[in-house]
Scaffold this active site. Structure first.
Site, PDB file in Angstrom:
ATOM      1  N   LYS A  45       0.813  -1.216   0.000  1.00 42.60           N
ATOM      2  CA  LYS A  45       0.000   0.000   0.000  1.00 42.60           C
ATOM      3  C   LYS A  45       0.849   1.269   0.000  1.00 42.60           C
ATOM      4  O   LYS A  45       0.461   2.254  -0.616  1.00 42.60           O
ATOM      5  CB  LYS A  45      -1.015   0.002   1.144  1.00 42.60           C
ATOM      6  CG  LYS A  45      -0.431  -0.251   2.506  1.00 42.60           C
ATOM      7  CD  LYS A  45      -1.529  -0.545   3.505  1.00 42.60           C
ATOM      8  CE  LYS A  45      -1.008  -0.433   4.935  1.00 42.60           C
ATOM      9  NZ  LYS A  45       0.247  -1.187   5.214  1.00 42.60           N
TER      10      LYS A  45
ATOM     11  N   ARG B   9      12.442  -7.127   1.811  1.00 41.58           N
ATOM     12  CA  ARG B   9      12.305  -5.715   1.441  1.00 41.58           C
ATOM     13  C   ARG B   9      13.520  -4.877   1.857  1.00 41.58           C
ATOM     14  O   ARG B   9      14.070  -5.054   2.937  1.00 41.58           O
ATOM     15  CB  ARG B   9      11.028  -5.188   2.094  1.00 41.58           C
ATOM     16  CG  ARG B   9      10.906  -3.704   2.225  1.00 41.58           C
ATOM     17  CD  ARG B   9       9.492  -3.321   2.499  1.00 41.58           C
ATOM     18  NE  ARG B   9       9.185  -3.252   3.924  1.00 41.58           N
ATOM     19  CZ  ARG B   9       8.006  -2.844   4.389  1.00 41.58           C
ATOM     20  NH1 ARG B   9       7.039  -2.520   3.572  1.00 41.58           N
ATOM     21  NH2 ARG B   9       7.798  -2.774   5.684  1.00 41.58           N
TER      22      ARG B   9
ATOM     23  N   ARG C 284      14.748  -2.633   6.879  1.00 42.12           N
ATOM     24  CA  ARG C 284      14.121  -1.855   7.938  1.00 42.12           C
ATOM     25  C   ARG C 284      14.295  -2.580   9.262  1.00 42.12           C
ATOM     26  O   ARG C 284      14.182  -3.797   9.314  1.00 42.12           O
ATOM     27  CB  ARG C 284      12.622  -1.710   7.642  1.00 42.12           C
ATOM     28  CG  ARG C 284      12.214  -0.300   7.347  1.00 42.12           C
ATOM     29  CD  ARG C 284      10.794  -0.254   6.892  1.00 42.12           C
ATOM     30  NE  ARG C 284       9.836  -0.485   7.974  1.00 42.12           N
ATOM     31  CZ  ARG C 284       8.530  -0.256   7.870  1.00 42.12           C
ATOM     32  NH1 ARG C 284       8.049   0.217   6.738  1.00 42.12           N
ATOM     33  NH2 ARG C 284       7.712  -0.488   8.862  1.00 42.12           N
TER      34      ARG C 284
ATOM     35  N   ARG D 182       4.261  -7.851  14.099  1.00 41.56           N
ATOM     36  CA  ARG D 182       3.514  -6.821  13.361  1.00 41.56           C
ATOM     37  C   ARG D 182       2.293  -7.422  12.672  1.00 41.56           C
ATOM     38  O   ARG D 182       1.235  -6.798  12.603  1.00 41.56           O
ATOM     39  CB  ARG D 182       4.427  -6.132  12.347  1.00 41.56           C
ATOM     40  CG  ARG D 182       5.409  -5.177  13.028  1.00 41.56           C
ATOM     41  CD  ARG D 182       6.529  -4.770  12.113  1.00 41.56           C
ATOM     42  NE  ARG D 182       6.088  -3.978  11.001  1.00 41.56           N
ATOM     43  CZ  ARG D 182       6.667  -3.985   9.790  1.00 41.56           C
ATOM     44  NH1 ARG D 182       7.701  -4.768   9.551  1.00 41.56           N
ATOM     45  NH2 ARG D 182       6.200  -3.234   8.836  1.00 41.56           N
TER      46      ARG D 182
HETATM   47  P1  AMP Z   1       4.634   1.365   8.869  1.00 40.74           P
HETATM   48  O1  AMP Z   1       5.761   2.014   8.159  1.00 40.74           O
HETATM   49  O2  AMP Z   1       3.283   1.899   8.455  1.00 40.74           O
HETATM   50  O3  AMP Z   1       4.693  -0.141   8.839  1.00 40.74           O
HETATM   51  O4  AMP Z   1       4.783   1.779  10.425  1.00 40.74           O
HETATM   52  C1  AMP Z   1       5.923   1.415  11.184  1.00 40.74           C
HETATM   53  C2  AMP Z   1       5.599   1.445  12.663  1.00 40.74           C
HETATM   54  O5  AMP Z   1       5.202   2.759  13.062  1.00 40.74           O
HETATM   55  C3  AMP Z   1       4.446   0.555  13.085  1.00 40.74           C
HETATM   56  O6  AMP Z   1       4.840  -0.791  13.294  1.00 40.74           O
HETATM   57  C4  AMP Z   1       3.997   1.236  14.380  1.00 40.74           C
HETATM   58  O7  AMP Z   1       4.880   0.950  15.441  1.00 40.74           O
HETATM   59  C5  AMP Z   1       4.167   2.710  14.025  1.00 40.74           C
HETATM   60  N1  AMP Z   1       2.931   3.271  13.410  1.00 40.74           N
HETATM   61  C6  AMP Z   1       2.778   3.728  12.148  1.00 40.74           C
HETATM   62  N2  AMP Z   1       1.522   4.157  11.935  1.00 40.74           N
HETATM   63  C7  AMP Z   1       0.858   3.965  13.096  1.00 40.74           C
HETATM   64  C8  AMP Z   1      -0.491   4.182  13.517  1.00 40.74           C
HETATM   65  N3  AMP Z   1      -1.414   4.678  12.681  1.00 40.74           N
HETATM   66  N4  AMP Z   1      -0.814   3.858  14.797  1.00 40.74           N
HETATM   67  C9  AMP Z   1       0.091   3.368  15.649  1.00 40.74           C
HETATM   68  N5  AMP Z   1       1.363   3.104  15.322  1.00 40.74           N
HETATM   69  C10 AMP Z   1       1.756   3.409  14.053  1.00 40.74           C
END
Ligand code: AMP
Length: 226
Positions: free
Chosen positions: A15, A127, A159, A170
């Site tokens: 996404k 990734r 990452r 996750r």
């Molecule tokens: P992402 O890059 O979207 O996978 O986000 C990486 C990490 O940031 C996640 O595993 C959460 O720890 C935190 N995070 C990102 N967006 C949110 C959200 N909307 N609510 C809570 N934690 C978030």
């Protein structure tokens, strides 16, 4: 017309990549809460310092903090003409807060990226992202490119939260806290699901078609001007 778009789906569903592509084409900002938090960690702000440990464990940052970040970002001028939100909302509490934020700002279009679990694990394990600008590399760990990021030349790295144990956490967090969002939005006429397991170009085409259908042709009319 204003397009307020959110993309739902598990980590690794693609996404972020698709949101970026779509937002660039439409000239609206892509707002990724993960990117905002990683930047805060990188620059060492108060929020970043507190979020780091939570992110490293693969858990979610508190709703209060993240809703505050998004509220501030959506108040900025460039988001008034629409936005693509990536990584938010992730809980029903966040979704309710978002409904309030966009109230009176045009329709909220919701596209859910469906990808089988095994494919998610495979993608996340391989990734690579740019250490400097955070862009996802198209190639995986096995084919690391010594020239680095296509956008800024930065070094490509895995990452911190893409290692096997954190990925498992996750995905669990996703099933427990974020999947219920599909039920929250499913009954709305602006909700669509697409098959995210196809090639990136096929997903991109389905994504645009889903947004057009959900928004009742509004993007088709605007797209004709580009
Ligand atoms: P992402 O890059 O979207 O996978 O986000 C990486 C990490 O940031 C996640 O595993 C959460 O720890 C935190 N995070 C990102 N967006 C949110 C959200 N909307 N609510 C809570 N934690 C978030």
């Amino acid at each position: 017309m204003v397009l307020n778009l959110i993309v739902l789906g598990a980590p690794g569903a693609g996404k972020g990549t698709q949101a970026e592509r779509f937002a660039r084409r439409r000239g609206i900002p892509k707002i990724s809460t993960g990117d905002i938090l990683r930047e805060a960690v990188h620059t060492g702000t108060e929020i970043g310092r507190r979020a780091k440990a939570v992110m490293d464990r693969g858990e979610l940052v508190s709703d209060d903090v993240i809703v505050g970040i998004v509220r501030e970002r959506l108040d900025q001028r460039d988001a008034k003409a629409g936005f693509v939100l990536d990584g938010f909302p992730r809980t029903v509490v966040q979704a309710k807060a978002l409904d309030e934020m966009v109230n009176g700002r045009g329709p909220l279009v919701v596209v859910d990226f469906a990808v089988p679990e095994a494919e998610l694990v495979r993608r996340l394990a391989s990734r690579l992202i740019c250490e400097k600008c955070g862009t996802n590399a198209d190639r995986g760990v096995d084919a690391a490119d010594p020239e680095g990021c296509k956008r800024c030349g930065g070094r490509l790295v895995q990452r911190a939260d893409d290692n096997v144990d954190v990925v498992r956490e996750r995905l669990e967090v996703y099933h427990r806290q974020s999947e219920p969002l599909v039920d929250y939005y499913r009954g709305r006429p602006t909700f669509r699901t697409i098959d995210g397991a196809q090639s990136p170009d096929r997903v991109a085409a389905d994504f645009v078609a889903a947004v057009e259908a959900a928004a009742g042709g509004l993007t088709a009319a605007e797209g004709a001007r580009h």
